[in-house]
Design a protein around this motif. Structure first.
Motif, PDB file in Angstrom:
ATOM      1  N   THR A 168       0.931  -1.287  -0.090  1.00  6.92           N
ATOM      2  CA  THR A 168       0.017   0.130  -0.041  1.00  6.92           C
ATOM      3  C   THR A 168       0.832   1.249  -0.065  1.00  6.92           C
ATOM      4  N   ILE A 169       0.361   2.353  -0.742  1.00  5.83           N
ATOM      5  CA  ILE A 169       0.866   3.593  -0.367  1.00  5.83           C
ATOM      6  C   ILE A 169      -0.098   4.809   0.031  1.00  5.83           C
ATOM      7  N   GLY A 170       0.284   5.621   0.869  1.00  2.00           N
ATOM      8  CA  GLY A 170      -0.556   6.773   1.327  1.00  2.00           C
ATOM      9  C   GLY A 170      -0.292   7.958   0.510  1.00  2.00           C
ATOM     10  N   VAL A 171      -1.536   8.465  -0.106  1.00  2.00           N
ATOM     11  CA  VAL A 171      -1.303   9.677  -0.564  1.00  2.00           C
ATOM     12  C   VAL A 171      -2.197  10.753   0.127  1.00  2.00           C
ATOM     13  N   ALA A 172      -1.723  11.681   0.733  1.00  2.00           N
ATOM     14  CA  ALA A 172      -2.294  12.756   1.252  1.00  2.00           C
ATOM     15  C   ALA A 172      -2.391  14.020   0.474  1.00  2.00           C
ATOM     16  N   LYS A 173      -3.109  14.835   1.014  1.00  2.00           N
ATOM     17  CA  LYS A 173      -3.267  16.250   0.499  1.00  2.00           C
ATOM     18  C   LYS A 173      -2.723  17.480   1.496  1.00  2.00           C
ATOM     19  N   THR A 174      -2.549  17.031   2.628  1.00  2.00           N
ATOM     20  CA  THR A 174      -2.084  17.843   3.353  1.00  2.00           C
ATOM     21  C   THR A 174      -0.861  16.925   4.519  1.00  2.00           C
ATOM     22  N   ILE A 175      -0.100  17.638   5.242  1.00  2.36           N
ATOM     23  CA  ILE A 175       0.677  17.031   6.115  1.00  2.36           C
ATOM     24  C   ILE A 175       0.082  16.881   7.596  1.00  2.36           C
ATOM     25  N   LEU A 176       0.225  15.850   8.074  1.00  4.64           N
ATOM     26  CA  LEU A 176      -0.225  15.522   9.498  1.00  4.64           C
ATOM     27  C   LEU A 176       1.071  15.766  10.523  1.00  4.64           C
ATOM     28  N   THR A 177       2.084  15.236  10.126  1.00  7.12           N
ATOM     29  CA  THR A 177       3.407  15.473  11.130  1.00  7.12           C
ATOM     30  C   THR A 177       4.488  15.510  10.036  1.00  7.12           C
ATOM     31  N   GLY A 178       5.568  16.150  10.676  1.00  5.63           N
ATOM     32  CA  GLY A 178       6.634  16.066   9.723  1.00  5.63           C
ATOM     33  C   GLY A 178       6.913  17.760   9.143  1.00  5.63           C
ATOM     34  N   VAL A 179       8.218  17.901   8.858  1.00  7.19           N
ATOM     35  CA  VAL A 179       8.685  19.058   8.237  1.00  7.19           C
ATOM     36  C   VAL A 179       9.648  18.801   6.970  1.00  7.19           C
ATOM     37  N   HIS A 180       9.680  19.651   6.069  1.00  6.53           N
ATOM     38  CA  HIS A 180      10.377  19.512   4.772  1.00  6.53           C
ATOM     39  C   HIS A 180      11.030  20.982   4.312  1.00  6.53           C
ATOM     40  N   ALA A 181      11.970  20.678   3.466  1.00  9.08           N
ATOM     41  CA  ALA A 181      12.646  21.922   2.596  1.00  9.08           C
ATOM     42  C   ALA A 181      11.791  22.401   1.540  1.00  9.08           C
ATOM     43  N   GLU A 182      12.144  23.535   1.046  1.00  9.84           N
ATOM     44  CA  GLU A 182      11.159  24.047  -0.008  1.00  9.84           C
ATOM     45  C   GLU A 182      11.164  23.100  -1.074  1.00  9.84           C
ATOM     46  N   LEU A 183      10.130  23.215  -1.880  1.00  5.57           N
ATOM     47  CA  LEU A 183       9.847  22.323  -2.981  1.00  5.57           C
ATOM     48  C   LEU A 183       9.825  22.938  -4.295  1.00  5.57           C
ATOM     49  N   GLY A 184      10.606  22.545  -5.395  1.00  2.00           N
ATOM     50  CA  GLY A 184      10.427  23.064  -6.717  1.00  2.00           C
ATOM     51  C   GLY A 184       9.114  23.219  -7.237  1.00  2.00           C
ATOM     52  N   GLU A 185       8.962  24.153  -8.088  1.00  2.00           N
ATOM     53  CA  GLU A 185       7.656  24.389  -8.712  1.00  2.00           C
ATOM     54  C   GLU A 185       7.170  23.400  -9.956  1.00  2.00           C
ATOM     55  N   GLU A 186       8.202  22.766 -10.262  1.00  2.00           N
ATOM     56  CA  GLU A 186       7.842  21.903 -11.534  1.00  2.00           C
ATOM     57  C   GLU A 186       7.442  20.524 -11.077  1.00  2.00           C
ATOM     58  N   ARG A 187       6.764  20.098 -12.105  1.00  2.00           N
ATOM     59  CA  ARG A 187       5.989  18.594 -11.945  1.00  2.00           C
ATOM     60  C   ARG A 187       7.295  17.753 -11.802  1.00  2.00           C
ATOM     61  N   GLY A 188       6.994  16.709 -10.810  1.00  2.00           N
ATOM     62  CA  GLY A 188       8.065  15.741 -10.559  1.00  2.00           C
ATOM     63  C   GLY A 188       9.145  16.152  -9.407  1.00  2.00           C
ATOM     64  N   ALA A 189       8.907  17.673  -9.064  1.00  3.71           N
ATOM     65  CA  ALA A 189       9.945  18.069  -7.875  1.00  3.71           C
ATOM     66  C   ALA A 189       9.401  17.134  -6.735  1.00  3.71           C
ATOM     67  N   ARG A 190      10.686  16.877  -5.794  1.00  5.61           N
ATOM     68  CA  ARG A 190      10.390  16.137  -4.737  1.00  5.61           C
ATOM     69  C   ARG A 190      11.454  16.350  -3.369  1.00  5.61           C
ATOM     70  N   VAL A 191      10.867  16.406  -2.205  1.00  5.94           N
ATOM     71  CA  VAL A 191      11.829  16.575  -0.982  1.00  5.94           C
ATOM     72  C   VAL A 191      11.200  15.712   0.165  1.00  5.94           C
ATOM     73  N   ASP A 192      12.062  15.392   0.673  1.00  4.73           N
ATOM     74  CA  ASP A 192      11.960  14.204   1.855  1.00  4.73           C
ATOM     75  C   ASP A 192      11.103  15.162   2.914  1.00  4.73           C
ATOM     76  N   LEU A 193      10.142  14.371   3.602  1.00  3.91           N
ATOM     77  CA  LEU A 193       9.230  14.714   4.495  1.00  3.91           C
ATOM     78  C   LEU A 193       9.861  14.098   5.954  1.00  3.91           C
ATOM     79  N   CYS A 194      10.475  14.916   6.833  1.00  2.48           N
ATOM     80  CA  CYS A 194      11.152  14.331   7.925  1.00  2.48           C
ATOM     81  C   CYS A 194      10.361  14.588   9.396  1.00  2.48           C
ATOM     82  N   GLU A 195      10.627  13.707  10.244  1.00  2.00           N
ATOM     83  CA  GLU A 195       9.996  13.711  11.616  1.00  2.00           C
ATOM     84  C   GLU A 195      10.961  14.982  12.269  1.00  2.00           C
ATOM     85  N   ARG A 196      10.254  15.994  12.657  1.00  2.35           N
ATOM     86  CA  ARG A 196      10.885  17.258  13.318  1.00  2.35           C
ATOM     87  C   ARG A 196      12.007  16.692  14.171  1.00  2.35           C
TER      88      ARG A 196
END
Length: 236
Positions: free
Chosen positions: A146-174
């Motif tokens: 299974t894979i979870g696809v959410a629209k908003t963050i429940l917990t965690g922090v992340h760096a700024e994300l690029g604007e283009e399709r495919g941009a990705r950054v890690d979501l990390c436990e604070r």
DNA sequence: GCGACAG
DNA sequence: ATCTTGTCGC
């Protein structure tokens, strides 16, 4: 016993939370125990059929609607869809979403002609306070990837994300810095998706799999279609 | 003690 | 999640 033939919806578990007494305290304990069974190793091939599941509500929330769709992984063609309605059993409690929605989701999955090789679930996988969001919970109790696809963050922090399709950054436990998911831009200049492994999928593969099923919309097809059906902006 | 908080 | 119309933008 029929332990080897696990390709029939009938093989799904009767309950998603064995022996739960209904208390939120025990629910959290159960999550900690189930989280230990989560597997973050890729184990979903061959990928022939995928499913999308989501839940919506009617009658002011008193009725729960769960949708499950089976799609061909290659053509994305919808092979089957199921919609079930049940009385809502408990209110929404942040962090305990699966206890409110999984019963109906399992019932919808039982109605499919065959089990999928991978399930896309609305909500988080391990990107959860106790590492057991609804997608991870669903994976552990069914044994399916299974894979979870959410629209908003429940917990965690992340760096700024690029604007283009495919941009990705890690979501990390604070606190610990542990990587618990990805913030993924599925479409250029559109709010990113929060993607995390549920079960039998790695942190690296989760966002790749999501992009593989994204066409012209923000959400990957399995979840987008399940969303439409469950939220009745559709029919059936 | 004070926020934050998937759907 | 759901209650709700038209409207701005790619």
């Amino acid at each position: 016993m029929p332990t080897g033939s696990s390709s029939l919806p009938a093989s799904l578990p009767a309950s998603a939370f064995e022996g739960w007494d209904g208390s939120t305290a025990q629910a959290r304990e159960l999550q900690l125990a189930l989280a230990r069974r989560v597997c973050l190793e890729d184990d979903f091939v061959p990928l022939r059929r995928v499913a999308g599941v989501d839940v919506g509500f009617e009658e002011g929330g008193t009725i729960t609607r769960a949708a499950a769709l089976l799609l061909d992984a290659e053509s994305l063609q919808v092979l089957a869809s199921r919609l079930v309605r049940q009385p809502t059993s408990m209110p929404y409690v942040p962090g305990l979403l699966s206890f409110r929605e999984l019963p109906a989701v399992l019932e919808a999955l039982r109605g499919l002609p065959e089990l999928p090789d991978l399930i896309f679930s609305d909500g988080h996988g391990i990107a959860h306070p106790r590492r057991l969001g609804i997608a991870a919970h669903l994976g552990v109790v069914t044994g399916l990837p299974t894979i979870g696809v959410a629209k908003t963050i429940l917990t965690g922090v992340h760096a700024e994300l690029g604007e283009e399709r495919g941009a990705r950054v890690d979501l990390c436990e604070r606190r610990t810095g542990e990587v618990i998911g990805s913030v993924l831009r599925s479409k250029t200049r559109v709010r990113p998706l929060i993607v995390s492994p549920g079960h039998r999928v790695s942190l690296a593969s989760a966002p790749e799999l999501v992009m593989r099923f994204v066409t012209r919309y923000r959400l990957p097809e399995p979840t987008r279609l399940a969303d439409r059906l469950a939220s009745r902006r559709d029919e059936a």
